[in-house]
Design an enzyme around this catalytic site. Structure first.
Site, PDB file in Angstrom:
ATOM      1  CB  THR A  47     -28.239  -4.307  53.176  1.00  0.00           C
ATOM      2  OG1 THR A  47     -29.312  -3.436  52.840  1.00  0.00           O
ATOM      3  CG2 THR A  47     -27.112  -3.507  53.806  1.00  0.00           C
ATOM      4  CD  GLU A  55     -27.723  -0.647  58.279  1.00  0.00           C
ATOM      5  OE1 GLU A  55     -27.272   0.489  58.068  1.00  0.00           O
ATOM      6  OE2 GLU A  55     -28.876  -0.999  57.961  1.00  0.00           O
TER       7      GLU A  55
END
Length: 323
Positions: free
Chosen positions: A155, A95
Site C-alpha cells: 500500500t 494492515e
C-alpha cells in the site's frame, strides 16, 4: 444495469471499509481494512461483541498492559477480518502497523503473528493479504513472506519505482493511490484537473500496462478514489478498492462501463523494461517529488491512525484489568 454491476464485469470490486454491514450490502469480491476503518467500526454497537472477544483473548494471552494492548489490536484486526471473510468470496487485507514501515524484521514478525491468529481461527492464509507500506524495507519483507506462501498487499504506492520493485519482488497485489496523487497535483495547480488529464488515473494506467506487457503476476488494485469518474476510467484494472460512499454512487448510477484497461492494449504500449536494484529504486523514487511527499505523509497519517486505535485499545485493556 447499474454502473457497479457493469464495472464488476471487467474488474474485481473490493470494499474499502471495516463496516461489515456495508460489505454485505455491496457484495464485493474482496475487502480492505486499516486502523482508521477499524477504529470507527469498533465504536459501533453492532460490533461490540468483536471488541469484547478481542479483549478477552488478549487478557488470556497475559503479560503487561502494553503486551495486552498490542495483543488486543492484533486480535481486533483478525476478529473483524474473520467476520469479513464469512461474507465475501475472496480475501481480506489486514494492515501491519505503519510504525514498522522501515523495519523489515519487525514487519515479518507482525505478519507471522497476524497469519498465525487467522490460521488459529480456521482461516486459510490464502484468504488473507498482509498490507504493508511500499518502502524498500516493506517490499523486502513482502518478498520473503511471499516465498513462505503469505500473500501481501503493498500500500501507499505513489511512484513507478515502487510499483516495479513490488513486481520484481513477486508480491501478490499493489495498491496505487489514485486520489492522493490527484490531491497533490490539484493543490499544486490550484484548480480542478480535467478527467482526461487525471494524474492518479495516468499513474495506474502506466503501471497496469507495464505489468501486463512484461508478464508480471502482481495484480494492480487502484485505491483512494475521490470521484466516480476516476473509477470508471480505470475499468478493466485487475481490482479497484472503493469506499462505501462511492460504491453507493456507482450502484445508484445507471449505465454501461467501457473497459479502459486491457491486456491487449497493454501489450501494444511503448513501455520499456527496467531493472531495479536498491540504489536505482531509491534514486528513481527520489526523483518523483510527489511520491516522496505522499509516501512520507501517508506513513505519518497511517501511523497517527494506528495510535488512535492503540489509545482505544489501551483504554479497553485498562478497564478490563481494573474490573
Amino acid at each position: 444495469m447499474s454502473l457497479l454491476d457493469s464495472l464488476k464485469k471487467y474488474t474485481t470490486v473490493v470494499a474499502d471499509t471495516g463496516d461489515i454491514d456495508a460489505i454485505a450490502q455491496y457484495k464485493p469480491q474482496d475487502a480492505t481494512t486499516n486502523p482508521s476503518l477499524l477504529f470507527n467500526a469498533a465504536q459501533q454497537p453492532q460490533y461490540a461483541h468483536l471488541v469484547e472477544q478481542a479483549l478477552s483473548d488478549a487478557a488470556k494471552d497475559g503479560g503487561s498492559k502494553e503486551a495486552q494492548t498490542e495483543a488486543f489490536m492484533d486480535r481486533l484486526f483478525v476478529g473483524f477480518g474473520r467476520e469479513i471473510v464469512k461474507i465475501i468470496p475472496g480475501r481480506v487485507s489486514t494492515e501491519v502497523d505503519a510504525g514498522l514501515s522501515f523495519d523489515t524484521e519487525g514487519t515479518l514478525k507482525k505478519a507471522h503473528r497476524l497469519i498465525g491468529l487467522y490460521e488459529e481461527a480456521g482461516i486459510d492464509r490464502n484468504r488473507v493479504l498482509i498490507k504493508i507500506a511500499s518502502t524498500w524495507e516493506g517490499i523486502k519483507a513482502a518478498e520473503k513472506l511471499e516465498k513462505e506462501g503469505i500473500h501481501c498487499n503493498l500500500t501507499l504506492l505513489f511512484s513507478f519505482a515502487q510499483a516495479v520493485a513490488c513486481a520484481e519482488a513477486g508480491v501478490t497485489l499493489i495498491s496505487p493511490f489514485v486520489g492522493r496523487i490527484y490531491d497533490y497535483y490539484k493543490k499544486e495547480k490550484g484548480a480542478e484537473i480535467p478527467a482526461d488529464q487525471d494524474p492518479g488515473v495516468a499513474s495506474v494506467t502506466k503501471i497496469y500496462n507495464y505489468f501486463k506487457k512484461f508478464g508480471y503476476k502482481t495484480q494492480v488494485m487502484g485505491a483512494s478514489f475521490r470521484k466516480v469518474e476516476q473509477i470508471t476510467d480505470l475499468a478493466g484494472c485487475d481490482l479497484l478498492t472503493i469506499s462505501p460512499d462511492l460504491l453507493a454512487k456507482l450502484q445508484q448510477g445507471a449505465g454501461e462501463v467501457t473497459p479502459k484497461l486491457t491486456a491487449e492494449s497493454a501489450k501494444a504500449s511503448d513501455a520499456k523494461k527496467i531493472e531495479l536494484d536498491e540504489k536505482t529504486y531509491r534514486w528513481m523514487h527520489n526523483e518523483d517529488a510527489m511520491a516522496v511527499d505522499k509516501l512520507s505523509d501517508g506513513i505519518r497519517k497511517f501511523y497517527a491512525d494506528a495510535r488512535k486505535l492503540e489509545k482505544f485499545a489501551q483504554s479497553m485493556v485498562t478497564q478490563k484489568v481494573g474490573s
